[in-house]
Scaffold this motif. Structure first.
Motif, PDB file in Angstrom:
ATOM      1  N   GLU A 123       0.846  -1.181   0.000  1.00 29.14           N
ATOM      2  CA  GLU A 123       0.000   0.000   0.000  1.00 29.14           C
ATOM      3  C   GLU A 123       0.890   1.242   0.000  1.00 29.14           C
ATOM      4  O   GLU A 123       1.792   1.355   0.832  1.00 29.14           O
ATOM      5  N   THR A 124       0.609   2.168  -0.925  1.00 33.92           N
ATOM      6  CA  THR A 124       1.283   3.467  -0.874  1.00 33.92           C
ATOM      7  C   THR A 124       0.298   4.385  -0.173  1.00 33.92           C
ATOM      8  O   THR A 124      -0.817   4.584  -0.667  1.00 33.92           O
ATOM      9  N   ALA A 145       3.333   5.972  -7.433  1.00 34.33           N
ATOM     10  CA  ALA A 145       2.172   6.511  -6.708  1.00 34.33           C
ATOM     11  C   ALA A 145       2.520   7.501  -5.597  1.00 34.33           C
ATOM     12  O   ALA A 145       1.662   8.293  -5.182  1.00 34.33           O
ATOM     13  N   GLN A 156      -2.277  14.363  -2.547  1.00 29.85           N
ATOM     14  CA  GLN A 156      -3.699  14.175  -2.251  1.00 29.85           C
ATOM     15  C   GLN A 156      -3.964  14.296  -0.744  1.00 29.85           C
ATOM     16  O   GLN A 156      -4.942  14.908  -0.312  1.00 29.85           O
ATOM     17  N   ASN A 185      -3.358   4.027  -1.496  1.00 29.31           N
ATOM     18  CA  ASN A 185      -3.382   3.501  -2.858  1.00 29.31           C
ATOM     19  C   ASN A 185      -2.951   2.035  -2.797  1.00 29.31           C
ATOM     20  O   ASN A 185      -1.792   1.738  -2.543  1.00 29.31           O
ATOM     21  N   SER A 186      -3.917   1.138  -2.974  1.00 29.32           N
ATOM     22  CA  SER A 186      -3.605  -0.290  -2.837  1.00 29.32           C
ATOM     23  C   SER A 186      -3.059  -0.848  -4.148  1.00 29.32           C
ATOM     24  O   SER A 186      -3.520  -0.511  -5.230  1.00 29.32           O
ATOM     25  N   GLN A 187      -2.066  -1.739  -4.014  1.00 31.41           N
ATOM     26  CA  GLN A 187      -1.468  -2.373  -5.197  1.00 31.41           C
ATOM     27  C   GLN A 187      -2.058  -3.749  -5.460  1.00 31.41           C
ATOM     28  O   GLN A 187      -1.489  -4.523  -6.245  1.00 31.41           O
ATOM     29  N   VAL A 231       0.060  10.570  -4.098  1.00 29.90           N
ATOM     30  CA  VAL A 231      -0.631  10.201  -2.853  1.00 29.90           C
ATOM     31  C   VAL A 231      -0.354  11.240  -1.757  1.00 29.90           C
ATOM     32  O   VAL A 231      -1.259  11.656  -1.020  1.00 29.90           O
TER      33      VAL A 231
END
Ligand code: KG4
Ligand code: ZN
Length: 368
Positions: free
Chosen positions: A24-25, A66, A73, A42-44, A70
């Motif tokens: 996860e980022t 990402a 955001q 942001n899930s991979q 991220v």
């Protein structure tokens, strides 16, 4: 900090947290009283799903892509600018080294460019303190120290005695000798062809199953007064069962999932209560991705209620990997003056001292 006090009582600081230890980022802005101002994850999962598990090189490359958006955001969602935060916290350990490196380098760059203090956070401490995050719900309550922390995730499974929020106040009581619980969920799901990550799919499938119709599974390390855990045996038992008698219907798969989940959650509840009794501590916290498991939450709640133990389980968003817990753990360290230099590098192991050795063989502490 006096025993029983909250980790950080005032809202004086705003911390930007960055997390990239696994798949996860994430970035978040959190006040030092635990109030979450933004939380971007942001899930991979889609990138790793074809392989049935996390591929380190893919993870590192995806973090690189990402990470900056991220962070932007997270700052935008919190209505703040980098110039206005009081510090930058980053997961520096444990995790995949290439994945960690992306977050650490980004955090160092931001800290240098904006002239902000940098704080290195241990991912496991982040999970244990995630219970102090406040997301604005009316009924939010936070535990008091000391508490027994059951940390169950994809990479780690251990019981801790937490006398305070600082690393020196957190003591491992017992950990897994082999696989982590989440890893066992993921491997069993892979065996059954259910996809990745396995925890949520097994959780859902088990709701339609009947554990008593599944295979008889031995509870690992059940006896004695051991607080160690083990999950590779049960995974192998499922593998043997699937090999000898492949489940022929969705109902049979659901029964298998229910049987597996029943034994795993049962042993986690049993050892947590054992730890609370042994340490004479009346508060339990469950953290990490597997704390999202419905049966674990329900059986732990029932068992703790029966014994008058206060139980705290963070909401789902705080259980799985996120940067809000990293920002909060960073705020705790920053308040104590524990900042990192620009020579900070990632490390694969936790800084929490380990008592449980990995692997088989005789143990110096009692086990069954
Ligand atoms: O804490 P986390 O997001 O990442 C690590 O630090 O490892 O935990 C991920 C793990 C995965 O193994 C996933 O299968 C498991 O948590 N998990 C669950 C559930 N949701 C996520 N396990 C059991 N039941 C769930 N509902
Ligand atoms: Zn985690």
């Amino acid at each position: 900090m006096p025993p029983g006090a909250c980790a950080i009582p005032d809202a004086g600081m705003r911390i930007l947290g960055i997390e990239s230890s696994c798949d996860e980022t994430a970035a978040a802005v959190v006040q030092s009283d635990g109030l979450v101002l933004s939380d971007v994850v942001n899930s991979q999962i889609a990138a790793h799903a074809p392989y049935g598990g996390v591929v380190p090189e893919i993870a590192a490359r995806d973090h690189l892509r990402a990470a900056v958006p991220v962070v932007e955001q997270a700052l935008a969602d919190a209505g703040t600018r980098l110039a206005d935060v009081d510090g930058i916290a980053v997961t520096a350990r444990p995790g995949l080294v290439g994945a960690l490196l992306v977050g650490v380098q980004l955090a160092k760059g931001l800290a240098w460019a904006a002239d902000k203090p940098l704080v290195a956070v241990d991912h496991l401490v982040g999970h244990l303190l995630s219970v102090f995050l406040r997301r604005g719900a009316a009924d939010e309550k936070v535990p008091e120290f000391p508490f027994i922390g059951l940390l169950v995730s994809g990479g780690h499974s251990a019981l801790y005695r937490c006398d305070g929020p600082h690393t020196a106040e957190i003591r491992e009581l017992g950990a897994t000798r082999d696989d982590a619980v989440g890893e066992a969920f993921d491997k069993v799901a892979k065996l059954l062809g259910l996809g990745y990550p396995g925890g949520p799919v097994i959780d859902r499938a088990a709701r339609h199953g009947d554990a008593s119709r599944g295979p008889a599974l031995k509870t690992p390390l059940a006896g004695g007064d051991s607080l160690e855990l083990s999950f590779s045996g049960i995974k192998s038992a499922i593998a043997r069962h699937v090999h000898d008698a492949p489940p022929a219907s969705d109902a049979a798969v659901a029964d298998l999932c229910a049987a597996f989940q029943r034994v795993v959650t049962g042993v986690l509840v049993k050892k947590t209560l054992r730890a609370a009794r042994r340490e004479r501590v009346g508060t339990v916290v469950v953290a990490g991705g597997v704390a999202a498991n419905r049966e674990l939450r329900d059986t732990m709640a029932a068992a703790c209620a029966e014994r008058g133990i206060a139980l705290y389980v963070p909401p789902f968003k705080s259980c799985t990997d996120n940067a809000a817990m990293i920002a909060y753990a960073g705020a705790v360290k920053l308040a104590a003056g524990a900042t990192a230099g620009l020579d900070l590098g990632p490390a694969t192991h936790t800084e929490l001292p380990r008592v449980t050795r990995k692997g088989r063989g005789r143990r110096s502490i009692t086990s069954s």
